[in-house]
Enzyme design. Structure first.
Site, PDB file in Angstrom:
ATOM      1  N   LYS A  39      42.235  31.861  34.021  1.00  0.00           N
ATOM      2  CA  LYS A  39      40.934  31.416  34.544  1.00  0.00           C
ATOM      3  C   LYS A  39      40.084  30.789  33.437  1.00  0.00           C
ATOM      4  O   LYS A  39      39.887  31.398  32.378  1.00  0.00           O
ATOM      5  CB  LYS A  39      40.227  32.622  35.148  1.00  0.00           C
ATOM      6  N   GLU A  75      42.509  37.396  43.598  1.00  0.00           N
ATOM      7  CA  GLU A  75      42.310  37.582  42.154  1.00  0.00           C
ATOM      8  C   GLU A  75      42.448  39.086  41.845  1.00  0.00           C
ATOM      9  O   GLU A  75      41.969  39.924  42.616  1.00  0.00           O
ATOM     10  CB  GLU A  75      40.887  37.102  41.832  1.00  0.00           C
ATOM     11  N   VAL A 126      31.862  37.950  45.750  1.00  0.00           N
ATOM     12  CA  VAL A 126      30.771  38.847  46.133  1.00  0.00           C
ATOM     13  C   VAL A 126      29.569  38.032  46.619  1.00  0.00           C
ATOM     14  O   VAL A 126      28.749  38.527  47.379  1.00  0.00           O
ATOM     15  CB  VAL A 126      30.337  39.768  44.958  1.00  0.00           C
ATOM     16  N   CYS A 166      38.721  31.907  41.707  1.00  0.00           N
ATOM     17  CA  CYS A 166      37.356  32.286  42.078  1.00  0.00           C
ATOM     18  C   CYS A 166      36.298  31.336  41.541  1.00  0.00           C
ATOM     19  O   CYS A 166      36.197  30.210  41.974  1.00  0.00           O
ATOM     20  CB  CYS A 166      37.096  33.737  41.686  1.00  0.00           C
TER      21      CYS A 166
HETATM   22  C1  ACM Z   1      34.504  35.630  40.468  1.00  0.00           C
HETATM   23  O1  ACM Z   1      34.733  34.644  39.769  1.00  0.00           O
HETATM   24  N1  ACM Z   1      35.355  36.623  40.545  1.00  0.00           N
HETATM   25  C2  ACM Z   1      33.255  35.708  41.243  1.00  0.00           C
END
Ligand code: ACM
Length: 272
Positions: free
Chosen positions: A118, A42, A178, A151
């Site tokens: 996203k 990402e 993370v 993510c």
């Molecule tokens: C994320 O969605 N970058 C943790």
């Protein structure tokens, strides 16, 4: 069988040219000149920790889909797909007019084939980015349908399930993880959907604009439909992973001989 390559890099925020050049060097170490699928993290060339919407707009790139000149990262992904002859998935901020999205591009044959914005933004991303409104991303490829999610999407199990029900054999999953439980959690996503997942994370740290410091956990991985970790990178180093997978294994949804996950679903009982 198809050959998969996965890049785990450590971008420096805002240094798009430098980050692309470093990714180019990592890719130059590959053994397979023509991987069928390359997955990058990402926001792999911009960096992740934006501190304003203006920054996201400035680093946001045109995808070129409307005939406008594609941005630097888009051109890189297109060129990589031309060079490999395969499919390339990587994440970047995409700007469309006054809106900016945390997106991933799917490129093949030197051209953008799909852009996925996203749909589940994580934490401060909600302040910098516009939320994607769908549809979820499934792309026809020679190795079956390729699903794409980004993510935090993974923690909404409906996303993986929808992609798998739509026929995905492989899910490309650019991330900037993370939180510690992502790598283990994605094993379950692969198992419960009997699908390959290719999760590309970054490494390194960012601490910008007084926001809490972020340490990215690496551990990029490829998981089989049976839940085997076929490859996993370290938690701290830039790396290139390469392996072969058989996407056809994703077509068998039986977890044991008499239990087929998809046939035994009871959607009439599930929440909507
Ligand atoms: C994320 O969605 N970058 C943790």
């Amino acid at each position: 069988m198809i050959r998969v390559a996965l890049v785990q890099n450590a971008p420096i925020f805002g240094d798009v040219s430098g980050n692309l050049s470093r990714v180019r060097s990592l890719l130059a170490t590959r053994k397979e000149s023509s991987p069928d699928l390359v997955v990058l993290p990402e926001l792999f060339a911009s960096g992740y920790q934006f501190v304003s919407r203006q920054e996201a707009m400035e680093l946001g790139e045109p995808s070129g889909e409307d005939g406008s000149k594609p941005g630097e990262t888009v051109s890189f992904l297109e060129a990589l797909s031309r060079e490999t002859g395969g499919w390339v998935v990587g994440g970047l901020p995409i700007r469309r007019g006054s809106r900016v999205f945390n997106s991933s591009i799917v490129a093949s044959g030197g051209t953008v084939r799909a852009v996925y914005d996203k749909t589940h933004l994580f934490e401060a991303e909600n302040r910098w980015f516009d939320r994607g409104e769908g549809p979820l991303c499934l792309v026809e490829t020679p190795f079956g349908k390729l699903g794409v999610m980004i993510c935090f999407d993974w923690l909404f199990p409906e996303v993986t399930r929808t992609l798998a029900l739509g026929g995905a054999t492989v899910i490309a999953h650019p991330v900037n993880w993370v939180l510690p439980f992502g790598p283990q959690g994605m094993i379950l996503r692969s198992v419960e959907n009997r699908v390959f997942s290719v999760t590309a994370n970054r490494v390194g740290e960012e601490s910008r604009g007084g926001l809490p410091a972020l340490r990215y956990i690496g551990s990029s991985q490829v998981v089989s439909p049976a839940g085997q970790i076929l490859a996993r990178a370290s938690g701290s180093a830039e790396e290139l992973l390469e392996l072969s997978i058989d996407p056809d294994l994703s077509r068998d949804k039986r977890v044991v001989e008499e239990s087929d996950f998809f046939r035994q679903r009871r959607p009439e009982l599930y929440a909507r």
